[in-house]
Each structure stands twice: as structure tokens, then as C-alpha cells.
Design an enzyme around this catalytic site. Structure first.
Site, PDB file in Angstrom:
ATOM      1  N   TYR A  54       0.822  -1.208   0.000  1.00  0.00           N
ATOM      2  CA  TYR A  54       0.000   0.000   0.000  1.00  0.00           C
ATOM      3  C   TYR A  54       0.860   1.263   0.000  1.00  0.00           C
ATOM      4  O   TYR A  54       0.383   2.349  -0.324  1.00  0.00           O
ATOM      5  CB  TYR A  54      -0.933   0.033   1.212  1.00  0.00           C
ATOM      6  CG  TYR A  54      -1.921  -1.101   1.299  1.00  0.00           C
ATOM      7  CD1 TYR A  54      -2.123  -1.980   0.235  1.00  0.00           C
ATOM      8  CD2 TYR A  54      -2.668  -1.305   2.464  1.00  0.00           C
ATOM      9  CE1 TYR A  54      -3.030  -3.020   0.335  1.00  0.00           C
ATOM     10  CE2 TYR A  54      -3.570  -2.350   2.561  1.00  0.00           C
ATOM     11  CZ  TYR A  54      -3.744  -3.207   1.511  1.00  0.00           C
ATOM     12  OH  TYR A  54      -4.636  -4.241   1.609  1.00  0.00           O
ATOM     13  N   LYS A  79       1.027  -6.656   5.947  1.00  0.00           N
ATOM     14  CA  LYS A  79       1.205  -7.833   5.097  1.00  0.00           C
ATOM     15  C   LYS A  79       2.563  -7.852   4.416  1.00  0.00           C
ATOM     16  O   LYS A  79       3.073  -6.813   3.995  1.00  0.00           O
ATOM     17  CB  LYS A  79       0.102  -7.871   4.028  1.00  0.00           C
ATOM     18  CG  LYS A  79      -1.305  -7.739   4.592  1.00  0.00           C
ATOM     19  CD  LYS A  79      -2.354  -7.670   3.496  1.00  0.00           C
ATOM     20  CE  LYS A  79      -3.711  -7.299   4.059  1.00  0.00           C
ATOM     21  NZ  LYS A  79      -3.797  -5.862   4.425  1.00  0.00           N
ATOM     22  N   HIS A 135       0.631 -11.753   1.917  1.00  0.00           N
ATOM     23  CA  HIS A 135      -0.375 -11.086   1.089  1.00  0.00           C
ATOM     24  C   HIS A 135      -0.886 -11.983  -0.045  1.00  0.00           C
ATOM     25  O   HIS A 135      -2.082 -12.001  -0.342  1.00  0.00           O
ATOM     26  CB  HIS A 135       0.216  -9.798   0.518  1.00  0.00           C
ATOM     27  CG  HIS A 135      -0.792  -8.743   0.245  1.00  0.00           C
ATOM     28  ND1 HIS A 135      -0.533  -7.404   0.385  1.00  0.00           N
ATOM     29  CD2 HIS A 135      -2.079  -8.805  -0.146  1.00  0.00           C
ATOM     30  CE1 HIS A 135      -1.598  -6.695   0.071  1.00  0.00           C
ATOM     31  NE2 HIS A 135      -2.553  -7.532  -0.259  1.00  0.00           N
TER      32      HIS A 135
END
Length: 335
Positions: A54, A79, A135
Site C-alpha cells: 500500500y 502484510k 499477502h
């Protein structure tokens, strides 16, 4: 009308209690995310869900600091990504555009896993992660000059998992789990690990209930966290969505009127009512507050949504063609 009180936490095998409603941080600009996280915590959120890819772990950590809430009262999930973690703006841009991040050695290599965990902790400004997820099961590497040139690396996720177990041993992560696994992959990991996954985070909404897969999770005692509980609200997925917005479904609208909440809250409540934790995402203060309005739906309510969406199925988050790896193999998305 008497409304049952919904549960607020789930107890994981470690004995830790994870809040069922968390703030999702995908596609959130760093500056906006810091403000959103601080606000979310101040209005009652105790679970924040992030990820290395992210590109905003540092902003997430800053939001935690600004909230003024004691660390021990918060639950932070992040993650492990498929590729080497970086902290530049490029990471966030690639994520926002749904492009694979390239040009870096894979973090799934066992010798790199602990380094990746410590890197996340440094960015977050924390001493430990409450829940650290793998992830995706596939390890990949991407040509930085050509995002279509993606290689799937021969690094078994079972070996990556062993290194994640070491992070638990070292106190870097209290719980570890997975995300975006198929049943085949989950069974293989489950039968070949020392520490069982505590949580499986996956896409789930009325267009993708995954009933048979959910039943399997219950059989083995693996908790499910639902992401994308509202279905498709992402413009990036517009070209793959022939279905009407779930929030406009007649059954969802009727339940919103019945309980005096928004259709979005009905969909968030659906996941909690079916035993999942859930991650609505927003950086808008009003929506952040609104998303906490969870009610306990009845079996009749749940069935009405299932009946009203029967035969309407869509999986939005599937990068199999882009990556060159078959995710979700063997799952029946029609159930």
C-alpha cells in the site's frame, strides 16, 4: 423491534482478541491516511489494516501516534509483499494504479522475511505487529522497465511461512496469517506448518459468498476477514463488472430501511453476522464513523440477501492474468 447486539471481537488461537471491524487502508494517499487513521481511532476503531504494497505504513503509524491511544489497546495488521519492500512514492502510485511493483528481489525468500518484518515495524513505528499476513501465495519479480514482464519465482510459500513463524518466535509478530489463498494452497500450508494460520483475509461480499470455502474454514477453525465487503466500489474494476451495485440491491435497501442504517452498513453487518471480521475502507470522516454502525442481522435477513443475489457472481480482485499465476484455483465462485 429488539435488535441483537453483534459481537465486537474474535478470539484467535493465541488467545488474542481481534476487533471485528477494522479500517482498511488500501488505495489511501499517505497524508490523507494519517488523518483518517487518527480520526478512526478517536471515534472508536481499534483495528487498522495495512500492507507493505500500500506504500503507506509510515503514514499509518503516524496516524496511530496522533490518535493518542495506547498501543496495547490497538490491533495493527500488515502484510508481507511478493517483492522487495521500498518506501518511496512509487510504491503507492503502483498500488493506486493496480500495477505490480518491480525491479526488486522477492521478500518471500526465507532469508528476507525477517528483514521485511523489521522494515514494516520501523515504518509503522511499532515494536510488534498484532497480525502479519502473507499477502499472496505466489512469489514474483517484475521488470522495472516493463510491468508486463513478470516472473513467478520458485519459492514455496511453505518455506516463506517457516520464516514468518520465526518472526512469531522472536516477538516481532504476535499472530500470522494468509491472504488470497485457494483451498489447495491452504490445505498444503495447513498440513505443513508448525504454527497454523490465525486468519485468512479474502474477498467476500454477496456477489462472492464462497459458501463451500467458508464451510471449510469453519471445519478447520480458521477465522476469515472479509475485504471488499461492498463489492465493487473501485473505478479500476469498472470494466469487469456487469452487475448492479450491491448497495442498490432490493434486499439490502429493505434491510437498511428496517434497521435505520445505510446499505453499506447492511453489507458490513452481513460479514460480522456471518462470523467474519471486515475491513471497510474510507478516508472521509463521516463515512469512517458511519461504517462503525454494525447491527446483528437475523438468519432471515441473511437469507434474503442470498436469495436476492442468487446467480449473480463476481470476483473483482483477481490478478491471475497479469501475474501469470492462477490464483484461487479450484474455488467455485458460483456458490
Amino acid at each position: 423491534m429488539t435488535i441483537a447486539t453483534p459481537p465486537t471481537h474474535v478470539t484467535l488461537p493465541s488467545g488474542d482478541r481481534m476487533p471485528l471491524v477494522g479500517l482498511g487502508c488500501w488505495q489511501s494517499e499517505p497524508e490523507a491516511l494519517t488523518t483518517a487513521v487518527a480520526h478512526a481511532i478517536k471515534v472508536g476503531y481499534r483495528h487498522i489494516d495495512g500492507a507493505t504494497i500500500y506504500g503507506n505504513e509510515e503514514a499509518l503509524g503516524e496516524g496511530i501516534k496522533q490518535s493518542g491511544v495506547n498501543r496495547k489497546d490497538l490491533w495493527v495488521t500488515t502484510k508481507l509483499w511478493n517483492g522487495k519492500s521500498i518506501t518511496t512514492r512509487i510504491t503507492a502510485i503502483c498500488c493506486l494504479l493496480m500495477l505490480p511493483l518491480g525491479g526488486y528481489i522477492d521478500d518471500h525468500r526465507p532469508e528476507d522475511v525477517i528483514k521485511a518484518c523489521k522494515r514494516s515495524l520501523e515504518l509503522l513505528g511499532l515494536d510488534y505487529i498484532d497480525l502479519w499476513l502473507m499477502h499472496y501465495p505466489a512469489a514474483t519479480d517484475t521488470n522495472p522497465n516493463d510491468y508486463n514482464d513478470i516472473k513467478v519465482l520458485d519459492i514455496p510459500y511453505t518455506e516463506t511461512w517457516k520464516a514468518m513463524e520465526e518472526c512469531v518466535d522472536k516477538g516481532l509478530a504476535k499472530n500470522i496469517g494468509i491472504s488470497n489463498y485457494s483451498r489447495i494452497e491452504l490445505e498444503n500450508l495447513w498440513n505443513n506448518c508448525r504454527i497454523k494460520p490465525a486468519v485468512h483475509q479474502l474477498e467476500r461480499h454477496p456477489y462472492l459468498p464462497q459458501n463451500a470455502f467458508m464451510k471449510y474454514h469453519k471445519e478447520i477453525g480458521l477465522h476469515v476477514t472479509a475485504y471488499s465487503p461492498l463489492g465493487n466500489t473501485n473505478p479500476s474494476f469498472a470494466d469487469r463488472d456487469p452487475l448492479p451495485p450491491i448497495q442498490k440491491n432490493s434486499a439490502v435497501v429493505a434491510l437498511a430501511a428496517k434497521y435505520g442504517i445505510s446499505p453499506a452498513n447492511v453489507l458490513i453487518s452481513l460479514q460480522v453476522s456471518e462470523g467474519c471480521s471486515v475491513l471497510p475502507k474510507s478516508v472521509t470522516p463521516k463515512r469512517i464513523e458511519e461504517n462503525l454502525k454494525v447491527v446483528q442481522l437475523t438468519e432471515v435477513d441473511i437469507r434474503s440477501i442470498a436469495d436476492a443475489t442468487k446467480g449473480q457472481r463476481a470476483r473483482y480482485c483477481d490478478f491471475s492474468e497479469i501475474i501469470g499465476y492462477k490464483y484461487y484455483e479450484g474455488l467455485d465462485d458460483s456458490d
